[in-house]
Write a protein that holds these residues in place. Structure first.
Motif, PDB file in Angstrom:
ATOM      1  N   PRO A 139     -49.799 -13.458  38.136  1.00 26.05           N
ATOM      2  CA  PRO A 139     -49.911 -12.292  37.246  1.00 26.05           C
ATOM      3  C   PRO A 139     -48.773 -11.288  37.412  1.00 26.05           C
ATOM      4  O   PRO A 139     -49.000 -10.115  37.685  1.00 26.05           O
ATOM      5  CB  PRO A 139     -51.255 -11.688  37.652  1.00 26.05           C
ATOM      6  CG  PRO A 139     -51.371 -12.010  39.101  1.00 26.05           C
ATOM      7  CD  PRO A 139     -50.756 -13.383  39.239  1.00 26.05           C
ATOM      8  N   GLY A 140     -47.551 -11.753  37.280  1.00 25.95           N
ATOM      9  CA  GLY A 140     -46.387 -10.884  37.408  1.00 25.95           C
ATOM     10  C   GLY A 140     -45.170 -11.702  37.774  1.00 25.95           C
ATOM     11  O   GLY A 140     -45.256 -12.911  37.994  1.00 25.95           O
ATOM     12  N   PRO A 141     -44.033 -11.043  37.852  1.00 26.40           N
ATOM     13  CA  PRO A 141     -42.797 -11.764  38.136  1.00 26.40           C
ATOM     14  C   PRO A 141     -42.750 -12.299  39.565  1.00 26.40           C
ATOM     15  O   PRO A 141     -43.225 -11.652  40.499  1.00 26.40           O
ATOM     16  CB  PRO A 141     -41.708 -10.712  37.907  1.00 26.40           C
ATOM     17  CG  PRO A 141     -42.389  -9.406  38.076  1.00 26.40           C
ATOM     18  CD  PRO A 141     -43.817  -9.609  37.666  1.00 26.40           C
ATOM     19  N   VAL A 142     -42.185 -13.494  39.687  1.00 28.21           N
ATOM     20  CA  VAL A 142     -42.011 -14.115  40.994  1.00 28.21           C
ATOM     21  C   VAL A 142     -40.915 -15.174  40.857  1.00 28.21           C
ATOM     22  O   VAL A 142     -40.765 -15.775  39.785  1.00 28.21           O
ATOM     23  CB  VAL A 142     -43.338 -14.733  41.508  1.00 28.21           C
ATOM     24  CG1 VAL A 142     -43.775 -15.911  40.671  1.00 28.21           C
ATOM     25  CG2 VAL A 142     -43.243 -15.127  42.958  1.00 28.21           C
ATOM     26  N   ASP A 143     -40.149 -15.368  41.901  1.00 33.88           N
ATOM     27  CA  ASP A 143     -39.163 -16.443  41.941  1.00 33.88           C
ATOM     28  C   ASP A 143     -39.954 -17.750  42.023  1.00 33.88           C
ATOM     29  O   ASP A 143     -40.584 -18.033  43.053  1.00 33.88           O
ATOM     30  CB  ASP A 143     -38.251 -16.257  43.155  1.00 33.88           C
ATOM     31  CG  ASP A 143     -37.226 -17.357  43.317  1.00 33.88           C
ATOM     32  OD1 ASP A 143     -37.302 -18.394  42.624  1.00 33.88           O
ATOM     33  OD2 ASP A 143     -36.333 -17.186  44.162  1.00 33.88           O
ATOM     34  N   LEU A 144     -39.944 -18.529  40.966  1.00 38.56           N
ATOM     35  CA  LEU A 144     -40.774 -19.735  40.896  1.00 38.56           C
ATOM     36  C   LEU A 144     -40.459 -20.739  41.991  1.00 38.56           C
ATOM     37  O   LEU A 144     -41.346 -21.498  42.406  1.00 38.56           O
ATOM     38  CB  LEU A 144     -40.664 -20.378  39.520  1.00 38.56           C
ATOM     39  CG  LEU A 144     -41.263 -19.551  38.379  1.00 38.56           C
ATOM     40  CD1 LEU A 144     -41.128 -20.284  37.057  1.00 38.56           C
ATOM     41  CD2 LEU A 144     -42.721 -19.202  38.658  1.00 38.56           C
ATOM     42  N   ASP A 145     -39.232 -20.768  42.483  1.00 38.49           N
ATOM     43  CA  ASP A 145     -38.896 -21.681  43.578  1.00 38.49           C
ATOM     44  C   ASP A 145     -39.631 -21.317  44.863  1.00 38.49           C
ATOM     45  O   ASP A 145     -39.754 -22.141  45.766  1.00 38.49           O
ATOM     46  CB  ASP A 145     -37.385 -21.675  43.846  1.00 38.49           C
ATOM     47  CG  ASP A 145     -36.590 -22.310  42.713  1.00 38.49           C
ATOM     48  OD1 ASP A 145     -37.152 -23.168  41.991  1.00 38.49           O
ATOM     49  OD2 ASP A 145     -35.410 -21.950  42.549  1.00 38.49           O
ATOM     50  N   ARG A 146     -40.126 -20.079  44.942  1.00 36.64           N
ATOM     51  CA  ARG A 146     -40.842 -19.607  46.135  1.00 36.64           C
ATOM     52  C   ARG A 146     -42.366 -19.709  45.986  1.00 36.64           C
ATOM     53  O   ARG A 146     -43.092 -19.416  46.919  1.00 36.64           O
ATOM     54  CB  ARG A 146     -40.429 -18.172  46.448  1.00 36.64           C
ATOM     55  CG  ARG A 146     -38.945 -18.052  46.826  1.00 36.64           C
ATOM     56  CD  ARG A 146     -38.496 -16.611  46.990  1.00 36.64           C
ATOM     57  NE  ARG A 146     -39.281 -15.862  47.964  1.00 36.64           N
ATOM     58  CZ  ARG A 146     -39.126 -15.916  49.290  1.00 36.64           C
ATOM     59  NH1 ARG A 146     -38.208 -16.699  49.805  1.00 36.64           N
ATOM     60  NH2 ARG A 146     -39.872 -15.183  50.082  1.00 36.64           N
ATOM     61  N   PHE A 147     -42.829 -20.121  44.813  1.00 35.97           N
ATOM     62  CA  PHE A 147     -44.262 -20.291  44.554  1.00 35.97           C
ATOM     63  C   PHE A 147     -44.631 -21.707  44.998  1.00 35.97           C
ATOM     64  O   PHE A 147     -44.172 -22.690  44.422  1.00 35.97           O
ATOM     65  CB  PHE A 147     -44.555 -20.054  43.075  1.00 35.97           C
ATOM     66  CG  PHE A 147     -46.009 -20.110  42.698  1.00 35.97           C
ATOM     67  CD1 PHE A 147     -47.012 -19.755  43.582  1.00 35.97           C
ATOM     68  CD2 PHE A 147     -46.379 -20.528  41.428  1.00 35.97           C
ATOM     69  CE1 PHE A 147     -48.348 -19.809  43.221  1.00 35.97           C
ATOM     70  CE2 PHE A 147     -47.707 -20.583  41.049  1.00 35.97           C
ATOM     71  CZ  PHE A 147     -48.691 -20.225  41.954  1.00 35.97           C
ATOM     72  N   LEU A 148     -45.464 -21.798  46.040  1.00 32.54           N
ATOM     73  CA  LEU A 148     -45.749 -23.074  46.702  1.00 32.54           C
ATOM     74  C   LEU A 148     -47.244 -23.314  46.849  1.00 32.54           C
ATOM     75  O   LEU A 148     -48.028 -22.363  46.920  1.00 32.54           O
ATOM     76  CB  LEU A 148     -45.101 -23.090  48.091  1.00 32.54           C
ATOM     77  CG  LEU A 148     -43.626 -22.715  48.173  1.00 32.54           C
ATOM     78  CD1 LEU A 148     -43.191 -22.571  49.622  1.00 32.54           C
ATOM     79  CD2 LEU A 148     -42.765 -23.736  47.448  1.00 32.54           C
ATOM     80  N   GLY A 149     -47.620 -24.574  46.938  1.00 35.22           N
ATOM     81  CA  GLY A 149     -49.012 -24.930  47.133  1.00 35.22           C
ATOM     82  C   GLY A 149     -49.181 -26.003  48.189  1.00 35.22           C
ATOM     83  O   GLY A 149     -48.251 -26.757  48.492  1.00 35.22           O
ATOM     84  N   LEU A 150     -50.375 -26.074  48.720  1.00 32.18           N
ATOM     85  CA  LEU A 150     -50.746 -27.076  49.715  1.00 32.18           C
ATOM     86  C   LEU A 150     -52.164 -27.542  49.404  1.00 32.18           C
ATOM     87  O   LEU A 150     -53.067 -26.718  49.224  1.00 32.18           O
ATOM     88  CB  LEU A 150     -50.692 -26.479  51.126  1.00 32.18           C
ATOM     89  CG  LEU A 150     -51.203 -27.357  52.269  1.00 32.18           C
ATOM     90  CD1 LEU A 150     -50.280 -28.556  52.478  1.00 32.18           C
ATOM     91  CD2 LEU A 150     -51.340 -26.545  53.548  1.00 32.18           C
ATOM     92  N   GLU A 151     -52.346 -28.836  49.341  1.00 33.53           N
ATOM     93  CA  GLU A 151     -53.684 -29.405  49.190  1.00 33.53           C
ATOM     94  C   GLU A 151     -54.217 -29.746  50.581  1.00 33.53           C
ATOM     95  O   GLU A 151     -53.648 -30.589  51.267  1.00 33.53           O
ATOM     96  CB  GLU A 151     -53.642 -30.672  48.338  1.00 33.53           C
ATOM     97  CG  GLU A 151     -53.270 -30.433  46.898  1.00 33.53           C
ATOM     98  CD  GLU A 151     -53.171 -31.718  46.094  1.00 33.53           C
ATOM     99  OE1 GLU A 151     -53.520 -31.681  44.904  1.00 33.53           O
ATOM    100  OE2 GLU A 151     -52.725 -32.759  46.655  1.00 33.53           O
ATOM    101  N   LEU A 152     -55.279 -29.091  50.982  1.00 29.90           N
ATOM    102  CA  LEU A 152     -55.926 -29.424  52.249  1.00 29.90           C
ATOM    103  C   LEU A 152     -56.830 -30.641  52.060  1.00 29.90           C
ATOM    104  O   LEU A 152     -57.267 -31.254  53.025  1.00 29.90           O
ATOM    105  CB  LEU A 152     -56.731 -28.236  52.777  1.00 29.90           C
ATOM    106  CG  LEU A 152     -55.906 -27.001  53.131  1.00 29.90           C
ATOM    107  CD1 LEU A 152     -56.810 -25.841  53.520  1.00 29.90           C
ATOM    108  CD2 LEU A 152     -54.908 -27.319  54.243  1.00 29.90           C
ATOM    109  N   GLU A 153     -57.109 -30.932  50.805  1.00 26.05           N
ATOM    110  CA  GLU A 153     -57.848 -32.134  50.413  1.00 26.05           C
ATOM    111  C   GLU A 153     -57.007 -32.808  49.325  1.00 26.05           C
ATOM    112  O   GLU A 153     -56.666 -32.173  48.317  1.00 26.05           O
ATOM    113  CB  GLU A 153     -59.219 -31.752  49.867  1.00 26.05           C
ATOM    114  CG  GLU A 153     -60.037 -32.912  49.373  1.00 26.05           C
ATOM    115  CD  GLU A 153     -61.357 -32.439  48.782  1.00 26.05           C
ATOM    116  OE1 GLU A 153     -61.590 -32.698  47.574  1.00 26.05           O
ATOM    117  OE2 GLU A 153     -62.137 -31.814  49.518  1.00 26.05           O
TER     118      GLU A 153
END
Length: 172
Positions: A139-153
């Protein structure tokens, strides 16, 4: 140097605030991720500190509840951050220990997804990837290269797309 990773206590709040101010600046609340945290309590069972033998706080890690859009409604997830380590303890593995302990606890507590905005090379060593969040927006500006995810499952982010939402556990 003996450092322990322990549960945060209420009396740690001032030390944590100072630590995070020193790491990220006092204007950090203007960042996009704070829109997801504002008025929300962090997950208490995942709020950790790194302490010396004298119980001086030298590191801190928090996770926040968020919601991710899915075809069947919203699914719960965690937003990691901030993680901060006191300057004189950086490079000593304190941040890595906080991360591993926090992620292990999150998985043990049956959390399935963790998102964050941070340095991809650093967080990549813990399994965080940008390609897991390409269908999500913040919900706002962010450097997309720094937006990360992790699946614990495995597969937990399959079918998840749209705007990341604040958790409905608001204090407001």
């Amino acid at each position: 140097m003996t450092i322990r990773i322990v549960a945060e206590r209420p009396e740690d709040a001032a030390a944590i605030e100072s630590l995070v101010d020193n790491a990220f600046g006092q204007d950090r609340q203007k960042r996009t991720v704070y829109r997801l945290r504002d008025g929300i309590e962090p997950v208490a069972s995942l709020s950790l500190v790194a302490v010396t033998a004298a119980r001086d706080v030298v590191g801190s890690l928090k996770f926040w509840p968020i919601l991710l859009p899915n075809d069947g409604g919203n699914i719960p997830a965690l937003l990691l951050g901030p993680i901060a380590v006191r300057l004189d303890y950086r490079g000593a593995g304190v941040g890595g220990r906080l991360m591993r302990r926090g992620l292990d606890l999150a998985k043990a507590q049956k959390h399935r997804i963790v998102l964050l905005v941070g340095d991809a090379p650093y967080y990549g060593r813990f399994g965080f990837k940008h390609d897991l969040v390409v269908n999500l927006t913040l919900p706002g500006p962010v450097d997309l290269d720094r937006f990360l995810g992790l699946e614990l499952e495995d597969g937990a982010l399959t079918g998840v797309k749209g705007l990341v939402q604040r958790s409905d556990t608001s204090k407001k």
